[in-house]
Design an enzyme around this catalytic site. Structure first.
Site, PDB file in Angstrom:
ATOM      1  N   CYS A   2     -49.035 -31.520 -24.385  1.00  8.95           N
ATOM      2  CA  CYS A   2     -49.890 -31.402 -23.208  1.00  8.95           C
ATOM      3  C   CYS A   2     -49.178 -30.516 -22.202  1.00  8.95           C
ATOM      4  O   CYS A   2     -48.025 -30.119 -22.410  1.00  8.95           O
ATOM      5  CB  CYS A   2     -50.122 -32.766 -22.566  1.00  8.95           C
ATOM      6  SG  CYS A   2     -50.875 -33.971 -23.674  1.00  8.95           S
ATOM      7  N   GLY A  30     -52.998 -27.631 -24.333  1.00 11.53           N
ATOM      8  CA  GLY A  30     -53.980 -28.691 -24.561  1.00 11.53           C
ATOM      9  C   GLY A  30     -55.359 -28.233 -24.167  1.00 11.53           C
ATOM     10  O   GLY A  30     -55.532 -27.645 -23.098  1.00 11.53           O
ATOM     11  N   ASN A 106     -46.509 -35.322 -20.469  1.00 10.86           N
ATOM     12  CA  ASN A 106     -46.393 -34.511 -21.689  1.00 10.86           C
ATOM     13  C   ASN A 106     -45.339 -35.165 -22.556  1.00 10.86           C
ATOM     14  O   ASN A 106     -44.213 -35.377 -22.103  1.00 10.86           O
ATOM     15  CB  ASN A 106     -45.987 -33.080 -21.313  1.00 10.86           C
ATOM     16  CG  ASN A 106     -45.720 -32.209 -22.538  1.00 10.86           C
ATOM     17  OD1 ASN A 106     -44.953 -31.267 -22.460  1.00 10.86           O
ATOM     18  ND2 ASN A 106     -46.341 -32.507 -23.655  1.00 10.86           N
ATOM     19  N   GLY A 107     -45.690 -35.461 -23.813  1.00 13.50           N
ATOM     20  CA  GLY A 107     -44.734 -36.093 -24.722  1.00 13.50           C
ATOM     21  C   GLY A 107     -45.344 -37.330 -25.344  1.00 13.50           C
ATOM     22  O   GLY A 107     -46.550 -37.582 -25.201  1.00 13.50           O
ATOM     23  N   TYR A 247     -43.248 -22.027 -31.624  1.00 13.99           N
ATOM     24  CA  TYR A 247     -44.711 -21.935 -31.616  1.00 13.99           C
ATOM     25  C   TYR A 247     -45.377 -22.286 -30.296  1.00 13.99           C
ATOM     26  O   TYR A 247     -46.257 -21.570 -29.817  1.00 13.99           O
ATOM     27  CB  TYR A 247     -45.268 -22.858 -32.712  1.00 13.99           C
ATOM     28  CG  TYR A 247     -46.773 -22.980 -32.726  1.00 13.99           C
ATOM     29  CD1 TYR A 247     -47.567 -21.981 -33.276  1.00 13.99           C
ATOM     30  CD2 TYR A 247     -47.398 -24.095 -32.176  1.00 13.99           C
ATOM     31  CE1 TYR A 247     -48.953 -22.091 -33.290  1.00 13.99           C
ATOM     32  CE2 TYR A 247     -48.795 -24.210 -32.195  1.00 13.99           C
ATOM     33  CZ  TYR A 247     -49.555 -23.210 -32.747  1.00 13.99           C
ATOM     34  OH  TYR A 247     -50.925 -23.309 -32.746  1.00 13.99           O
ATOM     35  N   SER A 289     -49.201 -16.309 -33.058  1.00 10.71           N
ATOM     36  CA  SER A 289     -47.903 -16.986 -33.012  1.00 10.71           C
ATOM     37  C   SER A 289     -46.836 -16.300 -33.860  1.00 10.71           C
ATOM     38  O   SER A 289     -45.647 -16.466 -33.611  1.00 10.71           O
ATOM     39  CB  SER A 289     -48.068 -18.441 -33.445  1.00 10.71           C
ATOM     40  OG  SER A 289     -48.765 -18.498 -34.662  1.00 10.71           O
ATOM     41  N   ASP A 351     -45.168 -15.360 -40.230  1.00 15.43           N
ATOM     42  CA  ASP A 351     -45.802 -16.395 -39.407  1.00 15.43           C
ATOM     43  C   ASP A 351     -44.702 -17.270 -38.818  1.00 15.43           C
ATOM     44  O   ASP A 351     -43.576 -17.285 -39.306  1.00 15.43           O
ATOM     45  CB  ASP A 351     -46.782 -17.233 -40.238  1.00 15.43           C
ATOM     46  CG  ASP A 351     -47.826 -17.928 -39.351  1.00 15.43           C
ATOM     47  OD1 ASP A 351     -47.753 -17.784 -38.118  1.00 15.43           O
ATOM     48  OD2 ASP A 351     -48.704 -18.614 -39.892  1.00 15.43           O
ATOM     49  N   CYS A 439     -33.595 -30.615 -30.798  1.00 18.76           N
ATOM     50  CA  CYS A 439     -34.260 -31.456 -31.793  1.00 18.76           C
ATOM     51  C   CYS A 439     -34.779 -30.567 -32.918  1.00 18.76           C
ATOM     52  O   CYS A 439     -35.485 -29.587 -32.671  1.00 18.76           O
ATOM     53  CB  CYS A 439     -35.440 -32.204 -31.169  1.00 18.76           C
ATOM     54  SG  CYS A 439     -36.343 -33.205 -32.385  1.00 18.76           S
ATOM     55  N   CYS A 442     -38.399 -32.384 -37.210  1.00 22.84           N
ATOM     56  CA  CYS A 442     -39.500 -32.100 -38.139  1.00 22.84           C
ATOM     57  C   CYS A 442     -39.049 -31.198 -39.282  1.00 22.84           C
ATOM     58  O   CYS A 442     -39.725 -31.100 -40.306  1.00 22.84           O
ATOM     59  CB  CYS A 442     -40.699 -31.514 -37.405  1.00 22.84           C
ATOM     60  SG  CYS A 442     -40.307 -30.123 -36.371  1.00 22.84           S
TER      61      CYS A 442
END
Ligand code: SF4
Length: 458
Positions: A2, A30, A106-107, A247, A289, A351, A439, A442
């Site tokens: 967000c 968002g 946001n989060g 991104y 992107s 990409d 971080c 992912c």
């Protein structure tokens, strides 16, 4: 993901139009709903306007410009916790015994479910299904404390990601979680102080970037000036989101002192070095992107760059649309390859990432239909194999292409002649911050405290 924006003007001028403009600049974060909250002149009551859709549809700029309020916050939402609906649109507002409060978040708070269960068992009634509402209930449980102390106490119990813009009466408060997952910046223009998810939102209101909020920092802005406080949580390390650089963030933003544009270009350059594509006659980027990384790739490999795939600018980003059907339709209608550039050629298509694999597969198919001889896919980040619990919509491993398949099987599934990714080391060095501050969960599966965590300490 967000976007949040807040403004406070010391000389009493109205800031609602600035907040509207700030949200406009954060629209990429968002698109499901937008909202603005402000206080009545005496600070006793919080008011808000919220709506579904893009900022210019959800909010009435003329109406906002006519309202006088010298402090306000705003939010653009894409849902990661709670459904996409007006009840979950931010800012979340309340008038409780100690005053008025409005929160734009946001989060993703990873222990929100546990906190909510605990509070509901004690009689709390929630109005929404957002994780953010837990903050207001935690504050209400500390109603013997002044609102600012109650907010600090509430934040002490949270785990996961939160970058907040908060109105407490006539004060504007900003807070960034102790791990620093999501960006949050402080800006200024004359007598007005701003907080925003990204620095690009400061540019639109003519403000200058003062600095990023530190992880674990809370800033209180009122008539007396700006005060910096610490959230009393000891973080073992920082977790600034690598995907913001890859991104999410706009390329004209600067996060934690690093230009997103420069990072993306460096990602492309490192990719060209680690996974060259010498047979490619053209290097192109997946718009938008992958475009900057593709330019970096072409520059470092000294190959010809062309904008061979054109994007319809008036279609939203596929990745942040909420349903698979809309995502699939979105890819079909938003990108168009230029036949004269592609026909008979070997292409390297860069990409930023492959998440579900829908976009890349369809684009390769389109490019082949336009006569491409060979299509080489180069990805300017490591394979996304793990879900994000910190505010990005990659909910399960089953939906992640690189978690389902090894790289060769994925290459075959998307129909590429070759497929290569950037390594984690290259990603970290391109960002240029200490690796222990970033971080990469992912990509690596190395989550804060093991990932999804409903641990509650009340
Ligand atoms: S898991 Fe990935 S997307 Fe989520 S915060 Fe970490 S780096 Fe960012």
């Amino acid at each position: 993901m967000c976007g949040v924006f807040g403004a406070f003007c010391k000389n009493g001028s109205s800031v609602l139009e600035d907040v509207y403009l700030g949200l406009y600049a954060l629209q990429h974060r968002g698109q499901e709903s937008a909202g603005i909250a402000w206080n009545s002149e005496n600070g006793d009551e919080v008011n808000s306007i919220k709506g579904m859709g893009l900022v210019h549809i959800a909010l009435d700029q003329k109406q906002l410009a006519s309202i006088r309020a010298n402090s306000a916050i705003g939010h653009v939402r894409y849902s990661t916790t709670g459904s996409s609906g007006l009840a979950n649109a931010h800012p979340i507002t309340a008038n409780y015994s100690m005053g008025s409060v409005a929160i734009a978040h946001n989060g993703n708070i990873t222990n929100a479910t546990g906190i909510r269960n605990m509070l509901e068992s004690r009689g709390a009634i929630f109005q929404s299904t957002t994780d953010t509402e837990t903050i207001i209930h935690l504050m209400a449980h500390q109603s013997h404390k002044p609102p600012l102390d109650a907010l600090v106490d509430a934040l002490r119990h949270l785990k996961g990601a939160y970058s907040l813009a908060v109105l407490l009466g006539n004060r504007l408060v900003a807070a960034r979680d102790p791990w620093g997952f999501r960006p949050l910046v402080l800006g200024r223009r004359e007598d007005t102080t701003y907080v925003a998810s990204e620095s690009c939102a400061l540019d639109i209101v003519g403000a200058t970037l003062v600095r990023d909020l530190e992880p674990g920092e809370m800033i209180v802005i009122d008539e007396t000036g700006i005060k910096s406080l610490r959230i009393p949580v000891q973080a073992s390390r920082k977790y600034s989101c690598a995907f913001e650089y890859v991104y999410f963030a706009r390329p004209d933003s600067v996060i934690d002192g690093k230009s997103v544009y420069e990072v993306r270009k460096t990602l492309g350059c490192r990719l060209a070095n680690s996974s060259p594509c010498p047979s490619a006659e053209i290097v192109t980027g997946m718009p938008d992107s992958g475009t900057i990384a593709a330019m970096g790739f072409a520059e470092c490999s000294k190959q010809r760059y062309e904008t061979a795939i054109v994007r319809n600018r008036y279609i939203g980003r596929t990745f942040i649309q909420p349903t698979q059907r809309v995502r699939t339709l979105g890819v079909r209608i938003k990108l168009n390859p230029i036949k004269t550039l592609i026909d008979g050629k070997d292409l390297a298509v860069v990409d930023d990432s492959i998440v579900r694999g829908t976009t890349v597969e369809r684009v390769i198919s389109m490019i082949r239909q336009e006569g491409a001889a060979r299509v080489h896919i180069r990805i300017a980040s490591p394979p996304v194999r793990f879900p994000c619990y910190y505010g990005i919509d990659t909910p399960t491993c089953e939906e992640l292409a690189a978690a389902r398949l090894d790289i060769d099987a994925l290459r075959s599934e998307v129909g590429a002649d070759s497929l290569n990714y950037l390594g984690i080391e290259d990603l970290l060095s391109a960002i240029g911050l200490p690796p222990s501050d970033i971080c990469t969960a992912c990509f690596s599966g190395e989550y804060l405290d093991g990932g999804e965590d409903n641990g509650v300490d009340l």
